[in-house]
Design a protein around this motif. Structure first.
Motif, PDB file in Angstrom:
ATOM      1  N   PRO A   5     -14.518  26.914  -5.192  1.00 16.97           N
ATOM      2  CA  PRO A   5     -13.707  26.073  -5.807  1.00 16.97           C
ATOM      3  C   PRO A   5     -12.851  25.192  -4.743  1.00 16.97           C
ATOM      4  O   PRO A   5     -12.547  26.010  -3.427  1.00 16.97           O
ATOM      5  CB  PRO A   5     -12.629  27.006  -6.520  1.00 16.97           C
ATOM      6  CG  PRO A   5     -13.749  28.227  -6.746  1.00 16.97           C
ATOM      7  CD  PRO A   5     -14.421  28.352  -5.520  1.00 16.97           C
ATOM      8  N   GLY A   6     -12.561  24.000  -4.887  1.00 18.80           N
ATOM      9  CA  GLY A   6     -11.848  23.126  -4.062  1.00 18.80           C
ATOM     10  C   GLY A   6     -12.824  22.699  -2.647  1.00 18.80           C
ATOM     11  O   GLY A   6     -12.229  21.670  -2.006  1.00 18.80           O
ATOM     12  N   GLU A   7     -13.804  23.091  -2.679  1.00 21.62           N
ATOM     13  CA  GLU A   7     -14.673  22.406  -1.593  1.00 21.62           C
ATOM     14  C   GLU A   7     -15.258  21.056  -2.249  1.00 21.62           C
ATOM     15  O   GLU A   7     -15.607  21.189  -3.285  1.00 21.62           O
ATOM     16  CB  GLU A   7     -15.634  23.351  -1.126  1.00 21.62           C
ATOM     17  CG  GLU A   7     -15.091  24.539  -0.263  1.00 21.62           C
ATOM     18  CD  GLU A   7     -16.183  25.674   0.282  1.00 21.62           C
ATOM     19  OE1 GLU A   7     -17.397  25.247  -0.012  1.00 21.62           O
ATOM     20  OE2 GLU A   7     -15.616  26.560   0.805  1.00 21.62           O
ATOM     21  N   TYR A   8     -15.613  20.233  -1.301  1.00 21.32           N
ATOM     22  CA  TYR A   8     -16.466  19.008  -1.543  1.00 21.32           C
ATOM     23  C   TYR A   8     -15.575  18.219  -2.519  1.00 21.32           C
ATOM     24  O   TYR A   8     -16.323  17.708  -3.301  1.00 21.32           O
ATOM     25  CB  TYR A   8     -17.701  19.427  -1.937  1.00 21.32           C
ATOM     26  CG  TYR A   8     -18.731  18.391  -2.055  1.00 21.32           C
ATOM     27  CD1 TYR A   8     -19.353  17.770  -0.547  1.00 21.32           C
ATOM     28  CD2 TYR A   8     -19.586  17.893  -3.050  1.00 21.32           C
ATOM     29  CE1 TYR A   8     -20.195  16.869  -0.689  1.00 21.32           C
ATOM     30  CE2 TYR A   8     -20.491  16.894  -2.986  1.00 21.32           C
ATOM     31  CZ  TYR A   8     -20.999  16.279  -1.702  1.00 21.32           C
ATOM     32  OH  TYR A   8     -21.821  15.444  -1.637  1.00 21.32           O
ATOM     33  N   GLN A   9     -14.342  18.004  -2.398  1.00 27.87           N
ATOM     34  CA  GLN A   9     -13.466  17.198  -2.852  1.00 27.87           C
ATOM     35  C   GLN A   9     -12.943  16.146  -2.099  1.00 27.87           C
ATOM     36  O   GLN A   9     -12.044  16.491  -1.610  1.00 27.87           O
ATOM     37  CB  GLN A   9     -12.510  18.250  -3.786  1.00 27.87           C
ATOM     38  CG  GLN A   9     -13.101  19.260  -4.742  1.00 27.87           C
ATOM     39  CD  GLN A   9     -13.768  18.469  -5.865  1.00 27.87           C
ATOM     40  OE1 GLN A   9     -14.888  19.041  -5.933  1.00 27.87           O
ATOM     41  NE2 GLN A   9     -13.076  17.664  -6.498  1.00 27.87           N
ATOM     42  N   ALA A  10     -13.220  14.912  -2.316  1.00 25.65           N
ATOM     43  CA  ALA A  10     -12.721  13.875  -1.427  1.00 25.65           C
ATOM     44  C   ALA A  10     -11.232  13.630  -1.662  1.00 25.65           C
ATOM     45  O   ALA A  10     -10.323  13.343  -1.077  1.00 25.65           O
ATOM     46  CB  ALA A  10     -13.619  12.531  -1.492  1.00 25.65           C
ATOM     47  N   ARG A  11     -10.587  13.624  -2.908  1.00 30.80           N
ATOM     48  CA  ARG A  11      -9.505  13.256  -3.523  1.00 30.80           C
ATOM     49  C   ARG A  11      -8.619  14.417  -3.630  1.00 30.80           C
ATOM     50  O   ARG A  11      -7.621  14.432  -4.228  1.00 30.80           O
ATOM     51  CB  ARG A  11      -9.730  12.299  -4.605  1.00 30.80           C
ATOM     52  CG  ARG A  11     -10.195  11.037  -4.459  1.00 30.80           C
ATOM     53  CD  ARG A  11     -10.009   9.847  -5.810  1.00 30.80           C
ATOM     54  NE  ARG A  11     -11.030   8.653  -5.651  1.00 30.80           N
ATOM     55  CZ  ARG A  11     -10.343   7.753  -5.275  1.00 30.80           C
ATOM     56  NH1 ARG A  11      -9.204   7.548  -4.923  1.00 30.80           N
ATOM     57  NH2 ARG A  11     -11.095   6.418  -5.302  1.00 30.80           N
ATOM     58  N   ASP A  12      -9.121  15.429  -3.237  1.00 24.93           N
ATOM     59  CA  ASP A  12      -8.442  16.738  -3.501  1.00 24.93           C
ATOM     60  C   ASP A  12      -7.975  16.920  -4.845  1.00 24.93           C
ATOM     61  O   ASP A  12      -6.881  17.357  -5.239  1.00 24.93           O
ATOM     62  CB  ASP A  12      -7.239  16.719  -2.511  1.00 24.93           C
ATOM     63  CG  ASP A  12      -7.600  16.717  -0.896  1.00 24.93           C
ATOM     64  OD1 ASP A  12      -8.404  17.432  -0.643  1.00 24.93           O
ATOM     65  OD2 ASP A  12      -6.897  15.918  -0.308  1.00 24.93           O
ATOM     66  N   VAL A  13      -8.648  16.479  -6.000  1.00 29.52           N
ATOM     67  CA  VAL A  13      -8.366  16.899  -7.338  1.00 29.52           C
ATOM     68  C   VAL A  13      -9.875  17.728  -7.913  1.00 29.52           C
ATOM     69  O   VAL A  13     -10.665  17.313  -8.021  1.00 29.52           O
ATOM     70  CB  VAL A  13      -8.349  15.698  -8.113  1.00 29.52           C
ATOM     71  CG1 VAL A  13      -8.202  15.921  -9.510  1.00 29.52           C
ATOM     72  CG2 VAL A  13      -7.130  14.715  -7.680  1.00 29.52           C
TER      73      VAL A  13
END
Length: 534
Positions: free
Chosen positions: A175-183
């Motif tokens: 969870p939370g990894e590979y998220q460019a816009r931090d959403v």
């Protein structure tokens, strides 16, 4: 027509206390249509708590039925199979002795419970003069990055003969990894990176609770292949970029877990340890060769200027699959040679120096270091990293005079329409195109605008212009959009329509037609299509 499940059904219903009847929480699916057979799939939950990856639950018998009508008044095939925790309570049946080119309905029963009804279609007879083949083309669906609204829009069309999924059906990250816009629209389960068999099973189970994914699986057969994220990022025969042997165990063991879960959970004529690459045929109109470009490939080079790029022994396909590909391209019994190609084969050269932020964005998009030097390959994880083997494929098309070849590709989270020249640096002055490549964008996975945190269709336009100027065989490029494509093949030509979502994070997002490109029979070149498919 059956109604598409509402989003209110995103969470599967809970089994009432004390009730032991199986529930079909994960929907139904079909795939790999042959003229006389199709694969049928489902998963049962015998008791509360017998969830994917737990290894719990009794062995149960599951009855399957195939009917010629949606009301199941005319059942044409049926049988019973047994499943249990050894295959995560999944069921996969190869329903045979069916009629070519025919729509069927199917369902499953277990201990008094009945599954949702699915619809599927057999392929035309090999000798049939098939007038049309229409398919969805999708790839790169990251659960955490957005809703699978693209799947819902495709399910609502009901004009598709099949769905072609070109890889990255799911993602391995925590969870939370590979998220460019931090959403994080919805976090991954289990709450860690997949490495063990239970992890891969549990993640497959999570993805198949999505109602839009279930809806699309239920309306047409799927033809699938994997790319890297079904196991780990940038996988190759002996490892992966996102695999650390010391902390995460031996690579071949992890890959075997990923492939076993894939075999259990996907409607594909494949079992773990077997061969995923295969060929389907649709009358005399087209063949579809599905490639596996992760299991047999040599390790990626360290940079696009690595001298090893010229090594004639480097392979992305492996020797046997390479011969399989060439044999399919040379098949004169079909007109169109379609190739399900997980990573791009078009030669793409990095343009003149870009703005540093945009160049860094491209580097992140392809997950590789990119020296901004004009003329070097921009992504060595795709066929650009195996140029000698690619040259043999393109030379095979040229030397044998093979026409009407279309590579259908995913992976790169962007939309492309390209000619396939023997030499991209001198095209079109020196040499002709020997085929075309059509690339679908991502369903939800990050694109360039997400990585640079820019509004869609703003800063990326300059990058697209620069790439097309340095690569005149690239006719269309969209680095920003999320959505899906629809491909139609007829004797006169092949056309792809690109549809883009208004917002991947909005579960009610609209799908808007963006652009259409076609290749007319015998031309080996793409051109804008005058109108979208109807």
């Amino acid at each position: 027509m059956a109604a598409v499940p509402s989003r209110a059904g995103a969470t599967p219903p809970r089994t009432p206390p004390g009730q032991s009847r199986p529930r079909f929480h994960h929907g139904v699916a079909s795939g790999d249509p042959l003229p006389d057979a199709v694969v049928l799939w489902t998963r049962v939950t015998p008791r509360p708590g017998d969830d994917p990856g737990t290894g719990r639950g009794p062995v149960v018998d599951v009855t399957w039925e195939v009917a010629a009508d949606a009301q199941f008044r005319r059942i044409v095939r049926s049988g019973t199979v047994r499943t249990g925790p050894d295959r995560d309570h999944t069921v996969k049946v190869d329903a045979t002795r069916l009629t070519p080119g025919t729509w069927y309905w199917y369902r499953f029963r277990c201990q008094g419970s009945t599954s949702p009804v699915g619809r599927t279609r057999t392929a035309p007879a090999h000798s049939a003069a098939t007038p049309r083949l229409r398919m969805a083309v999708v790839s790169c669906a990251n659960w955490q990055a957005g809703w699978f609204t693209a799947y819902r829009h495709l399910a609502e069309r009901r004009d598709l003969d099949l769905v072609l999924h070109l890889g990255d059906y799911l993602y391995e990250y925590a969870p939370g990894e590979y998220q460019a816009r931090d959403v994080v629209v919805r976090p991954h389960d289990p709450p860690r990176e997949m490495t063990a068999l239970a992890d891969y099973r549990r993640r497959h189970g999570q993805y198949k609770t999505d109602p839009d994914l279930q809806a699309l699986h239920a309306v047409a057969p799927w033809v699938v292949t994997w790319d890297d994220h079904e196991s780990a990022n940038d996988a190759w025969a002996g490892g992966a970029e996102n695999h650390t042997a010391g902390a995460e165990g031996e690579w071949r063991r992890r890959r075997s877990f990923a492939q076993r879960a894939y075999a259990e959970w996907m409607p594909v004529r494949y079992e773990a340890g077997g061969r995923l690459y295969r060929r389907l045929r649709f009358g005399r109109l087209a063949s579809l060769s599905m490639l596996d470009l992760r299991t047999y490939r040599d390790e990626q080079v360290g940079s696009p200027v690595d001298p090893a790029l010229g090594d004639p022994d480097r392979t992305i396909t492996g020797r046997e699959q390479f011969r399989f590909l060439l044999d399919g391209l040379a098949d004169r019994q079909v007109q169109w040679k379609l190739v399900g190609n997980p990573v791009m084969i078009t030669p793409v050269r990095f343009p003149n120096a870009l703005d540093t932020r945009l160049a860094d964005g491209i580097s992140t998009l392809v997950d590789a270091p990119l020296p901004p030097v004009q003329g070097v390959p921009y992504n060595v994880d795709q066929w650009d990293g195996y140029p000698v083997e690619r040259a043999r494929v393109l030379g095979h098309l040229r030397d044998r005079g093979i026409r009407d070849t279309v590579f259908l590709t995913g992976d790169i989270h962007s939309g492309w329409a390209c000619d396939l020249p023997i030499d991209g640096l001198t095209y079109p002055v020196n040499g002709n195109s020997v085929g075309v490549e059509l690339v679908c964008t991502s369903v939800t996975s990050d694109n360039l605008d997400d990585i640079t945190n820019s509004p869609p269709r703003t800063t990326s336009r300059a990058v697209e212009t620069a790439f097309k100027a340095s690569n005149p065989h690239i006719r269309y490029l969209d680095f920003d959009s999320h959505g899906f494509s629809v491909l139609q093949v007829t004797p006169a030509g092949a056309q792809m329509d690109w549809y883009v979502l208004t917002d991947r994070t909005d579960p009610n997002a609209a799908a808007v037609h963006s652009v259409s490109y076609r290749v007319r029979a015998g031309t080996q070149k793409v051109e804008p299509a005058p109108r979208r498919l109807v």
